[in-house]
Design a protein around this motif. Sequence first.
Motif, PDB file in Angstrom:
ATOM      1  N   ARG A  78      58.602  -0.158  39.072  1.00 36.13           N
ATOM      2  CA  ARG A  78      60.062   0.426  38.944  1.00 36.13           C
ATOM      3  C   ARG A  78      60.234   1.921  39.252  1.00 36.13           C
ATOM      4  O   ARG A  78      59.576   2.687  38.344  1.00 36.13           O
ATOM      5  N   ARG A  79      60.988   2.362  39.805  1.00 34.16           N
ATOM      6  CA  ARG A  79      61.214   3.857  39.988  1.00 34.16           C
ATOM      7  C   ARG A  79      61.647   4.629  38.694  1.00 34.16           C
ATOM      8  O   ARG A  79      61.342   5.653  38.517  1.00 34.16           O
ATOM      9  N   ILE A  80      62.553   3.903  38.337  1.00 38.01           N
ATOM     10  CA  ILE A  80      63.017   4.234  36.873  1.00 38.01           C
ATOM     11  C   ILE A  80      61.943   4.487  35.623  1.00 38.01           C
ATOM     12  O   ILE A  80      62.274   5.287  35.097  1.00 38.01           O
ATOM     13  N   ASP A  81      60.903   3.893  36.067  1.00 36.69           N
ATOM     14  CA  ASP A  81      59.904   4.047  35.084  1.00 36.69           C
ATOM     15  C   ASP A  81      58.951   5.125  35.210  1.00 36.69           C
ATOM     16  O   ASP A  81      58.239   5.668  34.379  1.00 36.69           O
ATOM     17  N   ASN A  82      59.177   5.959  36.040  1.00 36.03           N
ATOM     18  CA  ASN A  82      58.566   7.138  36.576  1.00 36.03           C
ATOM     19  C   ASN A  82      59.272   8.478  35.940  1.00 36.03           C
ATOM     20  O   ASN A  82      60.256   8.501  35.951  1.00 36.03           O
ATOM     21  N   ASP A  85      60.762  10.675  37.940  1.00 35.26           N
ATOM     22  CA  ASP A  85      61.972  10.295  38.857  1.00 35.26           C
ATOM     23  C   ASP A  85      63.124  11.281  38.626  1.00 35.26           C
ATOM     24  O   ASP A  85      63.624  11.460  37.616  1.00 35.26           O
ATOM     25  N   TYR A  86      63.590  11.632  39.678  1.00 34.55           N
ATOM     26  CA  TYR A  86      64.646  12.314  39.655  1.00 34.55           C
ATOM     27  C   TYR A  86      66.156  11.865  39.040  1.00 34.55           C
ATOM     28  O   TYR A  86      66.745  12.641  38.351  1.00 34.55           O
ATOM     29  N   VAL A  87      66.376  10.488  39.391  1.00 31.76           N
ATOM     30  CA  VAL A  87      67.387   9.775  38.890  1.00 31.76           C
ATOM     31  C   VAL A  87      67.270   9.940  37.274  1.00 31.76           C
ATOM     32  O   VAL A  87      68.199  10.136  36.593  1.00 31.76           O
ATOM     33  N   ARG A  88      66.154   9.401  36.920  1.00 30.39           N
ATOM     34  CA  ARG A  88      66.084   9.410  35.564  1.00 30.39           C
ATOM     35  C   ARG A  88      66.105  10.963  34.946  1.00 30.39           C
ATOM     36  O   ARG A  88      66.522  11.046  33.771  1.00 30.39           O
ATOM     37  N   TYR A  89      65.475  11.841  35.459  1.00 26.60           N
ATOM     38  CA  TYR A  89      65.502  13.421  35.133  1.00 26.60           C
ATOM     39  C   TYR A  89      66.816  13.809  34.894  1.00 26.60           C
ATOM     40  O   TYR A  89      67.279  14.208  33.732  1.00 26.60           O
ATOM     41  N   GLU A  90      67.791  13.529  35.823  1.00 27.72           N
ATOM     42  CA  GLU A  90      69.213  13.844  35.534  1.00 27.72           C
ATOM     43  C   GLU A  90      69.963  13.309  34.546  1.00 27.72           C
ATOM     44  O   GLU A  90      70.555  13.939  33.854  1.00 27.72           O
ATOM     45  N   ILE A  91      69.625  11.927  34.469  1.00 26.49           N
ATOM     46  CA  ILE A  91      70.363  11.408  32.994  1.00 26.49           C
ATOM     47  C   ILE A  91      69.677  11.814  31.678  1.00 26.49           C
ATOM     48  O   ILE A  91      70.496  12.067  30.981  1.00 26.49           O
ATOM     49  N   ARG A  92      68.356  11.948  31.886  1.00 28.94           N
ATOM     50  CA  ARG A  92      67.913  12.374  30.358  1.00 28.94           C
ATOM     51  C   ARG A  92      68.307  13.660  30.133  1.00 28.94           C
ATOM     52  O   ARG A  92      68.809  13.842  29.030  1.00 28.94           O
ATOM     53  N   LYS A  93      68.486  14.780  31.089  1.00 32.71           N
ATOM     54  CA  LYS A  93      68.694  16.050  30.792  1.00 32.71           C
ATOM     55  C   LYS A  93      70.367  16.049  30.409  1.00 32.71           C
ATOM     56  O   LYS A  93      70.819  16.638  29.519  1.00 32.71           O
ATOM     57  N   SER A  94      71.026  15.244  30.991  1.00 29.29           N
ATOM     58  CA  SER A  94      72.579  15.516  30.929  1.00 29.29           C
ATOM     59  C   SER A  94      72.905  14.822  29.435  1.00 29.29           C
ATOM     60  O   SER A  94      73.867  15.187  28.837  1.00 29.29           O
ATOM     61  N   ILE A  95      72.146  13.793  29.058  1.00 26.20           N
ATOM     62  CA  ILE A  95      72.426  13.420  27.796  1.00 26.20           C
ATOM     63  C   ILE A  95      71.729  14.234  26.694  1.00 26.20           C
ATOM     64  O   ILE A  95      72.554  14.716  25.574  1.00 26.20           O
TER      65      ILE A  95
END
Length: 206
Positions: A78-82, A85-95
């Motif tokens: 799963r891409r989200i498990d990397n 992954d840019y999608v995950r990075y952007e969500i993590r940093k925004s939170i």
Amino acid sequence: MTGVFINYRTGDGQDMAVLLNERLRDVFGKERVFLDSTGLPAGHHFPPELKRRLRDSHVLLVLLGRQWLDLQDSEGNRRIDNRKDYVRYEIRKSIKWKKVVLPVLLDGASLPNAEDLPPDIARLSEFQFRHLRSREADNDLAEIVAVLRQHIPVRQRPSQGPSRSTTNSAKTRRGVAVAGDNSSGTYNDNRSVPPVRRPPQPGEDE
């Protein structure tokens, strides 16, 4: 400062991302809306420029299609498990940075459960969301814009005077759960929104 940063998954939402980008630019101005496919000039070094624009934004829109959680890379993971992954990075940093985080569910998609997400973005499941459906696009876009007008100044056209909507006093009939909102939004479980905190300054945690 970029007002809105549009987070989306290639292969699951890029068409809606373009539609949303066009509508938001018309309302708020292109300088306040960032979509990587249109917001990064040719020749720019992608990773640092993307990170800078994310840090400068106030609102993260997370576009979630039906395949968002399960899309895989070339090795079947799963891409989200990397973690890179840019999608995950952007969500993590925004939170972490206490930005306004607004999930946008595309064409009947569901908000992921916390246990199905990596721990560092599990809080995404707690945020109030909005829908964006192809058959209801005009109504859904209008509602998303109404939420964003609480946080971002609208575009000033030549014939316009100052808009009352540039303040954060306007409220929608339903709350939006955020990581750093100063409005009266609510989480899915009706918990109060935490107080707004200042964005990190240059030199602080990346």
